[in-house]
Scaffold this motif. Structure first.
Motif: not given
Length: 447
Positions: A117-138
């Motif tokens: 998907v164009p732009g997905l690699d630069r804009q999106a974040i996953g939700l599979k690891h702790v670091e990702e969950a923290v980043a989503v919240r922040d």
């Protein structure tokens, strides 16, 4: 001693090593776990990490703290050559090297499935690891601070408070519901903002969400999310996300500051492409009911597998050829059974097949909201939310983690959510570099 090498320290790998430590006699075998992370992530807590209901470190179970008689190797396995009884390990620093073994256990887990998907690699974040969950919240907390300083009607303000989740499985729906609950609660602390400023979108390519539950509970979840102000886009695909501008297949376009990708799992590349073990058409390891690699007609000696990267026959299902669902329930129990089967095989006994009937499915939809289903019994709302918390505090490994999680929940019940963003932690040197940069006068004198 025989060398037992476990590839991956997730659910199945951790519980296999933990079970072996409890069962093996001294000098019977040596266990090694290879994983790039020093902890096992308890993934059912990640949605609550995004909402601040669980501390990030409490969703991570330290391997070194609990696997005291296991050799831990920090690195990623990039290749498996079972014919030679070796794996290739890539450490965080240094060159790749080979590691030998006598018995192999593959529990590498799945990876996030993505599409071009164009732009997905630069804009999106996953939700599979702790670091990702923290980043989503922040990111959400930081967006609230920034949006509150902009005037009403400003397009930037609207974009900052627009959240898009792509994927309507359990992790997507739970993360979406928890983040929506957090955002709604935060409005009380931001008098400059109102409910109309929030825009939450859940995008699902299929005609329904939560495929693990039946149609009626799934439809109720959609109605519940929409009642709380969210938009659920069914039969819809994300076409583009360039610079945060979301384009959906249904024709709708809007700007979104936070895009979270939870559109399912894919087979681990190591298992799919870099092993001589048998794999099926989906790239999963072929295993027998006793979790040994291969088939009844062609078993692979000294090779075992479990978890999300293994096609484990589901003996509790009436459907011919059914495979176990890749979830925590099965991964944990497969790890425990695998540890017992490895010991049985070492001692000349016959391993037992893995069989587990579902305990039902339960999902959190935000603070005080949930849904539970088991054999036609459906529970909704606050009781289901309590069942979700009760089940997972019992399921998270070790009493130390159970007590820590309970303490956070009790504290939040008394004092409310902690709404502090620590997004700057992701760039710890920025403040130092800003202070170390010469001021204009100093630069002139230096010249």
């Amino acid at each position: 001693m025989r060398e037992i090498l476990i590839v991956g320290g997730g659910y199945a790998g951790f519980y296999t090593a933990w079970g072996l430590e409890k069962t093996l006699r001294r000098g019977e075998a040596r266990v090694t776990v290879v994983d790039p992370r020093p902890y096992m992530t308890y993934q059912p807590f990640l949605p609550e990490v995004t909402a601040g209901s669980v501390e990030a470190r409490h969703a991570a179970v330290s391997l070194r703290r609990h696997l005291r008689r296991t050799r831990l190797v920090a690195g990623s396995v990039t290749g498996i050559r079972h014919a030679d009884r070796t794996v290739t390990v890539r450490p965080a620093h240094g060159d790749e090297y080979e590691l030998g073994y006598d018995i192999l256990v593959v529990t590498a887990g799945a990876v996030t499935r993505t599409f071009p998907v164009p732009g997905l690699d630069r804009q999106a974040i996953g939700l599979k690891h702790v670091e990702e969950a923290v980043a989503v919240r922040d990111r959400l907390l930081t967006a609230f601070d920034q949006a509150a300083s902009l005037p009403a009607g400003d397009p930037g303000r609207r974009k900052l408070l627009t959240v898009t989740f792509v994927g309507g499985g359990f992790s997507g729906v739970e993360g979406f519901g928890e983040l929506l609950s957090l955002a709604t609660a935060m409005l009380d602390r931001y008098p400059e903002l109102g409910p109309d400023d929030l825009s939450f979108h859940l995008v699902e390519a299929r005609e329904r969400i939560l495929p693990e539950v039946t149609d009626r509970p799934g439809a109720w979840v959609v109605r519940e999310l929409e009642r709380r102000g969210a938009r659920v886009h069914l039969n819809t695909r994300l076409l583009s996300a360039v610079d945060g501008h979301v384009v959906l297949s249904g024709g709708e376009e809007y700007d979104s500051e936070l895009i979270v990708w939870t559109a399912g799992n894919a087979s681990n590349p190591v298992v799919h492409n870099h092993t001589d073990l048998p794999v099926d058409e989906r790239g999963l390891l072929v295993v027998r009911p006793d979790l040994r690699a291969g088939t009844d007609e062609a078993p692979v000696p000294d090779a075992w597998a479990a978890g999300d990267d293994a096609a484990v026959p589901d003996l509790a299902s009436d459907v011919p050829g059914a495979r176990t669902v890749p979830n925590a329930q099965h991964a944990v129990r497969q790890g425990k059974r695998l540890a017992k089967n490895l010991v049985a095989d070492l001692r000349g006994r016959r391993p037992r097949p893995y069989r587990h009937g579902s305990l039902g499915v339960v999902a959190t939809l935000g603070l005080g909201r949930g849904v539970f289903e088991f054999r036609g019994i459906v529970v909704k709302g606050f009781p289901a939310w309590l069942m979700h918390r009760g089940y997972h505090v019992l399921a998270v490994p070790t009493w130390e983690r159970k007590i820590r999680v309970l303490a956070v929940w009790l504290t939040a019940a008394l004092f409310g959510r902690d709404l502090v963003s620590l997004a700057s932690v992701q760039h710890p040197r920025d403040a130092f570099l800003a202070g170390a940069a010469p001021r204009d006068g100093q630069a002139d004198r230096a010249a």
